[in-house]
Design a protein around this motif. Structure first.
Motif, short mmCIF file in Angstrom:
data_model
loop_
_atom_site.label_atom_id
_atom_site.label_comp_id
_atom_site.label_asym_id
_atom_site.label_seq_id
_atom_site.Cartn_x
_atom_site.Cartn_y
_atom_site.Cartn_z
N ALA A 1 88.33 40.26 -45.81
CA ALA A 1 87.73 41.16 -46.80
C ALA A 1 88.01 40.68 -48.23
CB ALA A 1 88.23 42.59 -46.61
N GLY B 1 86.11 37.29 -48.84
CA GLY B 1 84.67 37.58 -48.94
C GLY B 1 84.33 38.27 -50.24
N GLY B 2 85.15 39.24 -50.63
CA GLY B 2 84.90 39.95 -51.89
C GLY B 2 85.04 39.04 -53.09
N ALA C 1 82.11 36.66 -53.34
CA ALA C 1 80.90 37.28 -53.90
C ALA C 1 80.92 37.19 -55.42
CB ALA C 1 80.80 38.74 -53.45
N ALA D 1 82.80 46.34 -52.40
CA ALA D 1 83.08 47.08 -51.16
C ALA D 1 84.07 46.31 -50.31
CB ALA D 1 81.79 47.33 -50.40
N SER D 2 83.91 45.01 -50.26
CA SER D 2 84.81 44.17 -49.48
C SER D 2 86.23 44.20 -50.05
CB SER D 2 84.27 42.74 -49.45
OG SER D 2 85.00 41.94 -48.56
N TRP E 1 75.16 40.52 -55.68
CA TRP E 1 76.28 40.04 -54.87
C TRP E 1 77.55 40.82 -55.17
CZ3 TRP E 1 77.38 35.40 -51.83
CH2 TRP E 1 76.23 34.77 -51.37
N LEU F 1 77.96 44.03 -55.50
CA LEU F 1 78.08 45.29 -54.76
C LEU F 1 78.82 45.11 -53.43
CD1 LEU F 1 74.59 46.84 -55.56
CD2 LEU F 1 76.81 47.42 -56.56
N PRO F 2 78.38 44.21 -52.55
CA PRO F 2 79.17 44.01 -51.33
C PRO F 2 80.54 43.41 -51.64
CG PRO F 2 77.37 42.43 -51.42
CD PRO F 2 77.16 43.40 -52.54
N GLY F 3 80.63 42.66 -52.73
CA GLY F 3 81.93 42.11 -53.13
C GLY F 3 82.93 43.21 -53.45
N TRP G 1 78.38 34.88 -57.85
CA TRP G 1 77.68 35.41 -59.01
C TRP G 1 78.02 34.64 -60.28
CZ3 TRP G 1 80.42 38.27 -62.89
CH2 TRP G 1 79.60 38.70 -63.94
#
Length: 107
Positions: free
Chosen positions: A13, A16-17, A20, A39-40, A33, A35-37, A24
């Protein structure tokens, strides 16, 4: 074994975050990118709260070894760069340190 699974989830997590944000800022990917970053990264922070440790600092210190190793796996599998001998030696050293912190006897 449960702690290792939690640390592995946290590492995936976090990496990955962070990737992201890297994508960017450094690779010119869309700001979407982020947003999921985010969250991760929130999942990463939550996952570390699940480790059976009375002290946050000890949980974070032990996590460091797993993070380094997972980062090198990311380097190899996602970025296509094979870790060299120094990378692998460093991963072994930090994993030993993480095991000492995590599994060492407490008074």
């Amino acid at each position: 074994m449960r702690s290792f699974a939690i640390y592995s989830l946290a590492a995936l997590a976090e990496i990955g975050g962070c990737f992201a944000f890297w994508a960017w800022a450094r690779l010119g990917r869309s700001a979407l990118w982020l947003l999921p970053g985010m969250a991760s990264l929130a999942l990463f922070a939550f996952a570390l709260t699940l480790v059976a440790s009375a002290a946050a600092g000890r949980a974070y210190a032990a996590y460091g070894g797993v993070y380094v190793t997972a980062s090198l796996l990311w380097l190899w599998r996602v970025e296509g760069i094979r870790p060299d001998r120094s990378d692998l030696a460093g991963a072994v050293i930090v994993l030993i340190g993480a095991a000492v912190i995590l599994l060492g006897p407490r008074g």
